[in-house]
Design an enzyme around this catalytic site. Structure first.
Site, mmCIF file in Angstrom:
data_model
loop_
_atom_site.group_PDB
_atom_site.id
_atom_site.type_symbol
_atom_site.label_atom_id
_atom_site.label_comp_id
_atom_site.label_asym_id
_atom_site.label_seq_id
_atom_site.Cartn_x
_atom_site.Cartn_y
_atom_site.Cartn_z
ATOM 1 N N SER A 272 0.841 -1.200 0.000
ATOM 2 C CA SER A 272 0.000 0.000 0.000
ATOM 3 C C SER A 272 0.871 1.242 0.000
ATOM 4 C CB SER A 272 -0.912 0.023 1.225
ATOM 5 O OG SER A 272 -0.175 0.363 2.392
ATOM 6 N N ASP A 273 0.347 2.328 -0.591
ATOM 7 C CA ASP A 273 0.949 3.617 -0.286
ATOM 8 C C ASP A 273 0.616 3.921 1.166
ATOM 9 O OD1 ASP A 273 2.270 6.036 -0.508
ATOM 10 O OD2 ASP A 273 1.309 6.583 -2.389
ATOM 11 N N TRP A 274 1.302 4.879 1.743
ATOM 12 C CA TRP A 274 1.188 5.119 3.181
ATOM 13 C C TRP A 274 -0.175 5.735 3.499
ATOM 14 C CZ3 TRP A 274 4.985 2.655 1.675
ATOM 15 C CH2 TRP A 274 6.018 2.235 2.508
ATOM 16 N N GLY A 275 -1.063 4.888 4.008
ATOM 17 C CA GLY A 275 -2.409 5.349 4.328
ATOM 18 C C GLY A 275 -3.416 5.126 3.219
ATOM 19 N N SER A 276 -3.071 4.319 2.205
ATOM 20 C CA SER A 276 -4.004 4.123 1.091
ATOM 21 C C SER A 276 -4.921 2.914 1.277
ATOM 22 C CB SER A 276 -3.235 3.981 -0.227
ATOM 23 O OG SER A 276 -2.544 2.751 -0.298
#
Length: 731
Positions: free
Chosen positions: A262-266
């Site tokens: 994941s992207d950070w917080g996605s």
């Protein structure tokens, strides 16, 4: 030496895996699946789940009792980021994490040189390996759709073919070091504004023809070991865990065997994260993330909530087994690969590669009266005006910011090379310090700065205005898009005032984006220099002095005005959307495809770039006139350096379908080759194109379709500079 223990299974030494089965492209023993399954059988359900989510900002846990290592990763498509604290975004203030800053990827794309892309990957991979990173979070291959996108500088331009050809050697170079490349951001993350929730609506054709090809090449040709999901939604579902994009296209159709991160917080939903292809969750903003709650990272979607669903049998255990299987395979390619090297950092060779890429990527846009090069042996007074002459460009930009051991400024590079000149520097304007997510105004006296610049211009033989954008919020920076197409901080007006005093003025733009140029007709020369990293100033001085001949070509179009850009021509619902939904109304006509097809003249076209010498392209021909689907189309020509200095030209081959049954661009890039020639030299160039690569994505059958009939082959040195148009047929 790593051991795996179990009371019923004999311990296996990782070092017993035969090293002869390893190579840099696929460092896996032949019996890897059996070995991974034996490891999975030793893991508890809790240990499996723990491997699927972060334990800190940039790491995931291993299994200490079995000797399975942690995975450590770093931001850094153009350099390894400085060390971040365990659980906040502050820097750890290490003294041994200074690195070599390589040019941003727009510059790499502008080289049109896949060999340099491989050099780039090898060297940045060495630095990541030396810093003990297992995953390098890059490269980025999102498509340049609008010049306002704050993150365009991290990507490889507007053309999917160019991005595909440049990303593959980069990935292979990085992974040669036993470091996984993580290709991002998958997919349709083409703006920063509202990136966390904006729902993108785009046709299947545009998805497959424009936005997916570079990712596909990264997986199928580059054999990337990891992919990063994007923040945005597509057709109502977040792209990080998406049934169509991740399960169907990435993992089934492309047979991707790596890890989806994941992207950070996605990440937004446990069920979707579990079932729709996400393997490793990073950066989720749970309550536990910022509190003193014990085991804070266990509150991630793929942590305790995932574990509960598994224990309750609502999700089959094979789901987590597949994720762990992929993670272990990545480990065997990286931190459990006994043959990987130790890496290197901040050495002379890395600086040379950075300088070569920077020099070869600089694009000469205008050169009236041979303004460039400037003779370094002459005794001249040169006014170097502009904040970007001295402003560090490795700082700021969001996750791509770097802690560079060295960054030569343009002013320093010019001062070092032009020893015989008197160089006067004046800032002219000031933008304020870079900060993430906010704008900090400058506290300097802008009127005084301008007056000093005008005084410098008045007493100089030559003015070099070094301006453009910088890496601050609402410019070329993650987390926000630009709010204007014009140059910020009054630069356009300042250039006009300088020209009123000294017409012998050239502009050196430092940016990762196209900008408006209302002063273009009045300046003598314009150079696009990107963000060039550690050797920025030396590379710029190489080109300005004539020590190197510019050969960069634009990887995206510069529109005359913002409305000339396809995304902006359709109004706010096309860009930036209504904050909820966004519609890609230009469909497949992105960049030069739009300009060519709609006959909208660009300020500077895709593939455009001048040289200090001249070239002639002649004897252009195809090997045949008629082809079948399984044929290769071979286009050949002769290229002659007809000028007075050595240089390099990029032969570009575009192909268009005559009277197609579907909407098509007038022409599309299908091949290119960079050729270096000494003055007077002639070389023959051959570009080979697979006939099947002329297919379009046919939405009526959900597959590629090679249309029969007449095609045109366009050969030239820019999308708007075609030397010859040939006719061929596909039967």
């Amino acid at each position: 030496m790593i051991f795996l223990f179990n009371t019923n299974i004999q311990a296996q030494k990782i070092s017993e895996f035969p090293t002869s089965n390893y190579d840099f492209s696929n460092p896996l023993p032949q019996n890897i699946d059996t070995k991974i399954d034996s490891i999975i059988s030793l893991l508890t359900l809790e240990e499996k789940v723990a491997m699927c989510h972060a334990q800190s900002k940039f790491s995931t846990p291993g299994v200490a009792r079995l000797g399975i290592p942690e995975i450590w990763m770093s931001d850094g498509p153009h350099g390894v980021r400085g060390e971040i604290n365990w659980d906040n975004w502050g820097y750890a203030d290490w003294t041994n994490d200074y690195i070599t800053a390589f040019p941003a990827l727009t510059c790499l794309a502008a080289t049109f040189n896949p060999k340099l892309s491989n050099d780039y990957g090898v060297n940045v991979g060495e630095e990541a390996r030396y810093r003990k990173k297992d995953i390098l979070l890059g490269p980025g291959v999102n498509i340049y759709r609008t010049p306002l996108n704050g993150r365009n500088f991290e990507y490889m331009g507007e053309d999917p073919f160019l991005a595909s050809k440049m990303v593959v050697p980069y990935i292979k170079g990085v992974q040669q070091n036993g470091v996984a490349a993580c290709v991002k951001h998958y997919v349709l993350n083409n703006q920063e504004l509202w990136r966390g929730h904006i729902n993108v609506e785009v046709s299947d054709r545009a998805l497959y023809e424009i936005y997916l090809p570079a990712f596909k090449a990264a997986v199928e040709e580059g054999e990337a070991w990891s992919i990063m999901g994007a923040y945005n939604q597509f057709r109502g579902q977040h792209t990080t865990h998406h049934q169509l994009l991740t399960n169907k296209i990435l993992k089934e159709d492309w047979a991707f065997d790596g890890v989806v991160i994941s992207d950070w917080g996605s990440t937004h939903n446990t069920n979707e994260a579990a079932l729709f292809g996400l393997d490793m969750e990073m950066g989720t903003g749970t309550d536990g993330l910022t509190s003193s709650t014990e085991s804070a990272y266990d509150y991630y979607y793929l942590a305790n909530p995932f574990l509960k669903l598994l224990k309750d049998k609502e999700i089959d255990e094979e789901v987590v087994n597949d994720k762990v299987r992929r993670i272990l395979k990545l480990m065997f390619r990286t931190n459990m690969n006994p043959t990987r090297n130790f890496g290197r950092m901040n050495n002379v060779e890395h600086l040379e590669v950075a300088r070569n890429i920077a020099t070869e990527g600089i694009v000469l846009l205008k050169n009236e009266n041979q303004f460039f090069p400037i003779n370094p042996s002459k005794k001249l007074t040169i006014a170097v005006i502009g904040e970007n002459a001295t402003r560090p460009m490795t700082i700021g930009g969001g996750s791509s910011e770097l802690k560079a051991k060295l960054e030569v400024s343009p002013l320093q590079g010019l001062q070092s090379r032009f020893k015989n000149a008197t160089i006067i520097h004046a800032m002219g304007y000031s933008s304020g310090p870079s900060a993430y997510g906010r704008v900090i105004p400058s506290n300097l006296d802008q009127n005084k700065l301008k007056q000093e610049a005008l005084e410098a211009a008045a007493k100089s033989d030559i003015v070099l205005f070094i301006g453009g954008l910088n890496k601050s919020y609402l410019q070329d920076c993650e987390g926000g898009d630009r709010t204007q197409f014009e140059l910020p901080f009054g630069q356009d007006g300042l250039i006009d005032e300088i020209l009123a005093i000294n017409k012998n003025t050239g502009v050196v733009l430092v940016s990762g984006n196209a900008v408006a140029m209302p002063w273009l007709s009045k300046v003598q020369g314009v150079m696009q220099t990107w963000y060039l990293g550690s050797e920025a100033g030396n590379a710029i001085a190489d080109i300005i002095s004539g020590d190197a001949n510019p050969s960069g070509k634009l990887p995206f179009s510069f529109p005359v005005k913002l409305k000339d850009n396809a995304a902006h021509s359709f109004g706010e619902l096309s860009y930036p959307g209504d904050s909820i939904n966004q519609y890609y109304k230009e469909d497949i006509l992105v960049g030069y495809r739009w300009h060519d097809t709609k006959k909208i003249e660009s300020l500077f076209s895709f593939g455009y770039g001048l040289s200090y010498t001249s070239f002639e392209i002649s004897d252009i021909k195809t090997d045949k006139k008629t082809y079948t689907a399984d044929n290769q189309i071979k286009i050949s020509c002769k290229v002659t350096n007809t000028g007075n200095s050595d240089g390099a030209e990029v032969i570009q081959v575009y192909i268009g379908k005559h009277k197609s049954k579907v909407k098509r661009a007038l022409k599309e890039l299908k091949g290119f080759q960079k050729v270096k020639l000494i003055k007077g030299e002639t070389n023959e160039v051959e570009v080979v194109i697979n006939a099947k690569d002329l297919s379009f994505y046919d939405e009526t059958v959900s597959d590629w379709n090679l249309e029969k009939g007449t095609y045109y082959v366009y050969v030239g040195n820019a999308s708007n500079s075609i030397s010859e148009k040939l006719k061929i047929k596909i039967e």
